[in-house]
Design a protein around this motif. Sequence first.
Motif, PDB file in Angstrom:
ATOM      1  N   ARG A 144       0.811  -1.216   0.000  1.00 43.60           N
ATOM      2  CA  ARG A 144       0.000   0.000   0.000  1.00 43.60           C
ATOM      3  C   ARG A 144       0.847   1.269   0.000  1.00 43.60           C
ATOM      4  NH1 ARG A 144      -3.603  -3.277   3.183  1.00 43.60           N
ATOM      5  NH2 ARG A 144      -2.637  -2.618   5.144  1.00 43.60           N
ATOM      6  N   ILE A 145       2.125   1.173   0.345  1.00 44.23           N
ATOM      7  CA  ILE A 145       2.966   2.373   0.348  1.00 44.23           C
ATOM      8  C   ILE A 145       3.852   2.460  -0.887  1.00 44.23           C
ATOM      9  CG2 ILE A 145       2.986   2.357   2.877  1.00 44.23           C
ATOM     10  CD1 ILE A 145       5.970   1.536   2.708  1.00 44.23           C
ATOM     11  N   VAL A 146       3.723   1.485  -1.773  1.00 45.49           N
ATOM     12  CA  VAL A 146       4.556   1.441  -2.974  1.00 45.49           C
ATOM     13  C   VAL A 146       3.987   2.379  -4.037  1.00 45.49           C
ATOM     14  CG1 VAL A 146       5.243  -0.057  -4.891  1.00 45.49           C
ATOM     15  CG2 VAL A 146       5.372  -0.902  -2.536  1.00 45.49           C
ATOM     16  N   ASN A 165       8.774   1.633  -6.709  1.00 45.29           N
ATOM     17  CA  ASN A 165       9.660   2.285  -5.749  1.00 45.29           C
ATOM     18  C   ASN A 165       9.013   2.382  -4.377  1.00 45.29           C
ATOM     19  OD1 ASN A 165      11.981   3.810  -7.451  1.00 45.29           O
ATOM     20  ND2 ASN A 165      10.068   3.820  -8.600  1.00 45.29           N
ATOM     21  N   VAL A 166       9.869   2.476  -3.387  1.00 44.60           N
ATOM     22  CA  VAL A 166       9.462   2.926  -2.061  1.00 44.60           C
ATOM     23  C   VAL A 166      10.620   3.786  -1.552  1.00 44.60           C
ATOM     24  CG1 VAL A 166      10.393   0.885  -0.883  1.00 44.60           C
ATOM     25  CG2 VAL A 166       8.580   2.226   0.192  1.00 44.60           C
ATOM     26  N   ASN A 167      10.315   4.943  -0.937  1.00 44.68           N
ATOM     27  CA  ASN A 167      11.396   5.836  -0.527  1.00 44.68           C
ATOM     28  C   ASN A 167      11.541   5.875   0.990  1.00 44.68           C
ATOM     29  OD1 ASN A 167       9.525   7.800   0.509  1.00 44.68           O
ATOM     30  ND2 ASN A 167       9.248   8.598  -1.563  1.00 44.68           N
ATOM     31  N   THR A 168      12.546   6.597   1.453  1.00 46.01           N
ATOM     32  CA  THR A 168      12.844   6.614   2.886  1.00 46.01           C
ATOM     33  C   THR A 168      11.731   7.272   3.695  1.00 46.01           C
ATOM     34  OG1 THR A 168      14.125   8.651   2.559  1.00 46.01           O
ATOM     35  CG2 THR A 168      15.339   6.568   2.546  1.00 46.01           C
ATOM     36  N   LYS A 169      11.088   8.294   3.148  1.00 45.12           N
ATOM     37  CA  LYS A 169       9.989   8.939   3.875  1.00 45.12           C
ATOM     38  C   LYS A 169       8.818   7.987   4.056  1.00 45.12           C
ATOM     39  CE  LYS A 169      11.023  13.732   2.565  1.00 45.12           C
ATOM     40  NZ  LYS A 169      10.501  14.950   1.871  1.00 45.12           N
ATOM     41  N   GLU A 170       8.528   7.216   3.010  1.00 45.94           N
ATOM     42  CA  GLU A 170       7.425   6.257   3.097  1.00 45.94           C
ATOM     43  C   GLU A 170       7.750   5.146   4.089  1.00 45.94           C
ATOM     44  OE1 GLU A 170       5.973   6.958  -1.521  1.00 45.94           O
ATOM     45  OE2 GLU A 170       7.543   5.504  -1.019  1.00 45.94           O
ATOM     46  N   ILE A 171       8.995   4.719   4.112  1.00 42.04           N
ATOM     47  CA  ILE A 171       9.395   3.685   5.073  1.00 42.04           C
ATOM     48  C   ILE A 171       9.347   4.229   6.495  1.00 42.04           C
ATOM     49  CG2 ILE A 171      11.414   2.390   5.899  1.00 42.04           C
ATOM     50  CD1 ILE A 171       9.942   0.963   3.696  1.00 42.04           C
TER      51      ILE A 171
END
Length: 392
Positions: A323-325, A333-339
């Motif tokens: 859901r955050i991809v 992608n997934v970025n550092t803010k999303e993680i």
Amino acid sequence: MSGVQEAKLGDLVKPVRTWNPRRSGKGAWFEYIDLSSIDQDGKVISAVHHVRSAEAPSRARQLVAAGDVLVSTVRPNLNGVAIVPEGLDGATASTGFCVLRGRPDSLDNRFLFHWVRSPRFVDALVRGATGASYPAVTDGFVLGTTLPLPALPEQRRIADILDRADALRSARRSGIVLLPQLVIAAFGTHFTPSELAERVPLARAFAIPPNYGTMIPPAETGGFLSLRVKNIQNASLDLSDTKYVDLPSKDRRRHSVEDGDLLMARAIGSLEHLGKCVVIYPGAAGWAFDSHLMRIRLDRKVMLPEYLRVWLLTPGGRAAFLRIVHRSAVQHNVNTKEIAAFLVPMPPIVKQQAFVDHLRAIEGEERMMASSLAHLDGLFGSLQYRAFAGEL
């Protein structure tokens, strides 16, 4: 089998009937075996395509029978071979296979199946292959190879011995395949639904903020081993394909790993592989990681990386991650803010540790089973060599 004469394979097999599915009626369906249908590890047909006759591939031509031996003529080094089971009698095989149907008065099909798996047969096909980017052999080449041919009773005796040895390997391999399911099941027994339902931002567990790896292209030599997405296989490190990089002094702290770091695939074309991760084990000094990976270093007083890795493998963890991809023009992608904002369950650390202890016991069992499989593989190879050298 000492002193047994060699025979040409083409003299020992029967011709196979062909057909054109497109001429059989547009509404008809048939079972199609192509090169992708073969499990190259198990040497079995693991997938069959159900195809409408009107949409039949041009290679769908060969009618196979139970007991036929299929030999892929493409990339023979991969040894894509299988024996047709009873349930696929009458199926259609690709012309990318040389279909071998032994004459019952001279060649046992199980003996033949073990022969086409032997190093001697594979080496012969590899030497005869043509085409640098797409090496292949012709059916005629396969049929022109020779094999040792004892009497039928001896063929059957040899096949029985190799069948039993191979069954032991298959059972051990199946046990190893089931271990990841055991890990997921163990996860569910260690944590209550309420512990997994209450979630907090992953940033609360960071020891330092996450970051991406180096953009310096890896090479065959360098001062640091460069970990890539390719090195993460089945939630473990696979170092069979290694590259290296020279990191400038100013980048070494940021782009190298320490014991306990979690590396995650954060940018990749395949959604299936996005988010796969591995925990770096002790002894990783001098290891770097590339820009397609993200390093997550956790405060182990709050969250254990092994716990997080397995939670991400569970159906609930995987669904939450997806859901955050987001997707760019060429990759997911997934970025550092999303993680950092990613909501994860954070059970008491003592319960996480109890699970990790259980996990290590399972991993220890996996290592023993892998060692046992390697031993069985060695024994099978020895039996195989002796069988076709006339020493069994």
